[in-house]
Scaffold this motif. Structure first.
Motif, PDB file in Angstrom:
ATOM      1  N   LEU A  94       0.824  -1.205   0.000  1.00 18.87           N
ATOM      2  CA  LEU A  94       0.000   0.000   0.000  1.00 18.87           C
ATOM      3  C   LEU A  94       0.870   1.271   0.000  1.00 18.87           C
ATOM      4  O   LEU A  94       0.524   2.267  -0.634  1.00 18.87           O
ATOM      5  N   GLU A  95       1.977   1.216   0.716  1.00 19.00           N
ATOM      6  CA  GLU A  95       2.885   2.371   0.742  1.00 19.00           C
ATOM      7  C   GLU A  95       3.486   2.620  -0.641  1.00 19.00           C
ATOM      8  O   GLU A  95       3.643   3.768  -1.067  1.00 19.00           O
ATOM      9  N   ILE A  96       3.813   1.541  -1.349  1.00 20.72           N
ATOM     10  CA  ILE A  96       4.346   1.694  -2.708  1.00 20.72           C
ATOM     11  C   ILE A  96       3.280   2.263  -3.630  1.00 20.72           C
ATOM     12  O   ILE A  96       3.549   3.148  -4.461  1.00 20.72           O
ATOM     13  N   ILE A  97       2.050   1.768  -3.499  1.00 15.69           N
ATOM     14  CA  ILE A  97       0.950   2.297  -4.314  1.00 15.69           C
ATOM     15  C   ILE A  97       0.743   3.779  -4.036  1.00 15.69           C
ATOM     16  O   ILE A  97       0.551   4.583  -4.953  1.00 15.69           O
ATOM     17  N   ALA A  98       0.797   4.151  -2.757  1.00 21.42           N
ATOM     18  CA  ALA A  98       0.626   5.563  -2.388  1.00 21.42           C
ATOM     19  C   ALA A  98       1.738   6.417  -2.988  1.00 21.42           C
ATOM     20  O   ALA A  98       1.489   7.532  -3.472  1.00 21.42           O
ATOM     21  N   ARG A  99       2.970   5.915  -2.963  1.00 22.05           N
ATOM     22  CA  ARG A  99       4.099   6.681  -3.504  1.00 22.05           C
ATOM     23  C   ARG A  99       3.945   6.912  -5.005  1.00 22.05           C
ATOM     24  O   ARG A  99       4.154   8.015  -5.502  1.00 22.05           O
ATOM     25  N   HIS A 100       3.561   5.878  -5.729  1.00 20.04           N
ATOM     26  CA  HIS A 100       3.386   6.028  -7.175  1.00 20.04           C
ATOM     27  C   HIS A 100       2.175   6.893  -7.503  1.00 20.04           C
ATOM     28  O   HIS A 100       2.185   7.629  -8.504  1.00 20.04           O
ATOM     29  N   SER A 101       1.145   6.829  -6.680  1.00 22.33           N
ATOM     30  CA  SER A 101      -0.025   7.690  -6.889  1.00 22.33           C
ATOM     31  C   SER A 101       0.347   9.152  -6.710  1.00 22.33           C
ATOM     32  O   SER A 101      -0.095  10.021  -7.473  1.00 22.33           O
ATOM     33  N   THR A 102       1.176   9.423  -5.697  1.00 22.81           N
ATOM     34  CA  THR A 102       1.636  10.787  -5.465  1.00 22.81           C
ATOM     35  C   THR A 102       2.463  11.283  -6.645  1.00 22.81           C
ATOM     36  O   THR A 102       2.340  12.440  -7.068  1.00 22.81           O
ATOM     37  N   ARG A 103       3.302  10.407  -7.186  1.00 20.64           N
ATOM     38  CA  ARG A 103       4.109  10.781  -8.349  1.00 20.64           C
ATOM     39  C   ARG A 103       3.226  11.141  -9.536  1.00 20.64           C
ATOM     40  O   ARG A 103       3.471  12.131 -10.230  1.00 20.64           O
ATOM     41  N   MET A 104       2.173  10.346  -9.762  1.00 20.89           N
ATOM     42  CA  MET A 104       1.255  10.649 -10.862  1.00 20.89           C
ATOM     43  C   MET A 104       0.521  11.952 -10.628  1.00 20.89           C
ATOM     44  O   MET A 104       0.306  12.738 -11.556  1.00 20.89           O
ATOM     45  N   GLU A 105       0.133  12.197  -9.386  1.00 19.72           N
ATOM     46  CA  GLU A 105      -0.572  13.438  -9.065  1.00 19.72           C
ATOM     47  C   GLU A 105       0.318  14.646  -9.344  1.00 19.72           C
ATOM     48  O   GLU A 105      -0.134  15.646  -9.921  1.00 19.72           O
ATOM     49  N   ARG A 106       1.594  14.572  -8.948  1.00 19.16           N
ATOM     50  CA  ARG A 106       2.519  15.673  -9.217  1.00 19.16           C
ATOM     51  C   ARG A 106       2.687  15.890 -10.709  1.00 19.16           C
ATOM     52  O   ARG A 106       2.735  17.032 -11.189  1.00 19.16           O
ATOM     53  N   LEU A 107       2.791  14.803 -11.467  1.00 15.96           N
ATOM     54  CA  LEU A 107       2.967  14.907 -12.907  1.00 15.96           C
ATOM     55  C   LEU A 107       1.774  15.596 -13.548  1.00 15.96           C
ATOM     56  O   LEU A 107       1.926  16.510 -14.373  1.00 15.96           O
ATOM     57  N   VAL A 108       0.572  15.174 -13.167  1.00 15.52           N
ATOM     58  CA  VAL A 108      -0.639  15.772 -13.745  1.00 15.52           C
ATOM     59  C   VAL A 108      -0.735  17.251 -13.368  1.00 15.52           C
ATOM     60  O   VAL A 108      -1.088  18.100 -14.194  1.00 15.52           O
ATOM     61  N   LYS A 109      -0.405  17.582 -12.116  1.00 15.44           N
ATOM     62  CA  LYS A 109      -0.444  18.981 -11.689  1.00 15.44           C
ATOM     63  C   LYS A 109       0.526  19.828 -12.498  1.00 15.44           C
ATOM     64  O   LYS A 109       0.199  20.946 -12.926  1.00 15.44           O
ATOM     65  N   ASP A 110       1.739  19.295 -12.717  1.00 15.75           N
ATOM     66  CA  ASP A 110       2.728  20.046 -13.490  1.00 15.75           C
ATOM     67  C   ASP A 110       2.296  20.204 -14.948  1.00 15.75           C
ATOM     68  O   ASP A 110       2.503  21.256 -15.564  1.00 15.75           O
ATOM     69  N   LEU A 111       1.707  19.165 -15.515  1.00 14.78           N
ATOM     70  CA  LEU A 111       1.218  19.253 -16.891  1.00 14.78           C
ATOM     71  C   LEU A 111       0.120  20.307 -17.014  1.00 14.78           C
ATOM     72  O   LEU A 111       0.101  21.100 -17.965  1.00 14.78           O
ATOM     73  N   LEU A 112      -0.800  20.308 -16.049  1.00 19.44           N
ATOM     74  CA  LEU A 112      -1.882  21.296 -16.075  1.00 19.44           C
ATOM     75  C   LEU A 112      -1.334  22.708 -15.902  1.00 19.44           C
ATOM     76  O   LEU A 112      -1.814  23.656 -16.531  1.00 19.44           O
ATOM     77  N   ARG A 113      -0.313  22.836 -15.067  1.00 21.27           N
ATOM     78  CA  ARG A 113       0.265  24.178 -14.867  1.00 21.27           C
ATOM     79  C   ARG A 113       0.952  24.665 -16.124  1.00 21.27           C
ATOM     80  O   ARG A 113       0.834  25.834 -16.495  1.00 21.27           O
TER      81      ARG A 113
END
Length: 285
Positions: A94-113
């Motif tokens: 679950l911790e690994i899933i959370a880490r990769h989810s956070t990475r995807m969230e940052r990527l999407v935020k940066d793309l939108l910005r």
């Protein structure tokens, strides 16, 4: 074929190996003369080709950067669906899933910005910013990782460059992305240096690292989206969009961003921000 009056299709011609220029060549016969002849027109399409390649690379990199964490998340979700008996193992998944989810969230935020910056949809809220305070605030964000790698961050603020007119939040983002990049590429126990100076009506903020430096051919490309100096190495951190965001935010202020190598090793990133805002009547420091 054009000399004989026949139709000739346009062709791309790579010319000038040193600078890699590409031209679109079009030929047409000259009518009305006894001797005949041909008109050859060369149109430089180098920038169009480069823009198209950047677009292709961008799409490919976005696909790769999203697919990598998605593949990991799917794998660990399937493992959890198999109902592992060990609670500790399940928690690790679950911790690994959370880490990769956070990475995807940052990527999407940066793309939108970046999309908002491209569309000029991020207005500036200009104010007089204290440079030393901006440096301190950013360094505090990375204190845990700095301690883990036993790195040091040194700051130097020139008296005549102690403040600058900028959007405080965007200035923080610019410095943060540059410092994050410097810390990621500097080895354990290395030093990262932040400094300010004034010249040519601008306040210059520099972030210098102790990393491997940047090959000369890559210096002009490090601000491109997802660009990596060493294609064989995985990115040490971040989304690969930080320097692109830096460039856009600095240019939004009417400034410039550039990268260079230091004589003793490492790289230095410099942002130059104009410190005159005429319509606000603010004096420079």
């Amino acid at each position: 074929a054009a000399m004989q009056g026949g139709p000739v299709a346009s062709r791309e011609l790579p010319l000038g190996r040193e600078h890699g220029r590409t031209f679109m060549a079009r030929a047409a016969p000259v009518a009305g003369t006894a001797e005949g002849g041909t008109v050859l027109v060369l149109h430089d399409i180098s920038e169009l080709k480069r823009a198209d390649q950047i677009r292709r690379d961008f799409v490919a990199n976005v696909s790769h950067e999203l697919r990598t964490p998605l593949t990991a998340i799917r794998g660990y979700v399937e493992a959890l669906l198999d109902e592992p008996d060990d609670p500790a193992e399940a928690r690790r998944f679950l911790e690994i899933i959370a880490r990769h989810s956070t990475r995807m969230e940052r990527l999407v935020k940066d793309l939108l910005r970046l999309a908002r910056l491209d569309a000029r949809q991020e207005p500036l809220d200009m104010a007089r910013c204290d440079v030393a305070q901006a440096f301190t605030s950013v360094v505090a964000d990375f204190e845990p990782s700095i301690e883990d790698k036993r790195q040091q961050v040194q700051t130097s603020v020139a008296p005549d460059a102690a403040s600058v007119m900028a959007d405080p939040a965007k200035l923080h983002d610019v410095i943060r992305n540059l410092v994050e990049n410097a810390l990621n590429y500097s080895p354990e126990g290395a030093e990262v240096r932040l400094a300010s100076s004034r010249g040519d009506g601008c306040v210059r903020l520099t972030v210098s690292d102790s990393g491997p430096g940047i090959p000369e051919d890559d210096l002009t490309r490090v601000f491109e989206r997802f660009y990596r100096v060493d294609k064989s190495r995985s990115r040490p951190g971040g989304t690969g969009l930080g320097l692109a965001i830096v460039k856009h935010l600095v240019e939004l202020h009417g400034g410039q961003a550039r990268a260079e190598n230091l004589p003793g090793g490492g790289a230095r990133f410099t942002i130059s921000l104009p410190d005159v805002v005429a319509d606000m009547g603010e004096p420079t420091a």
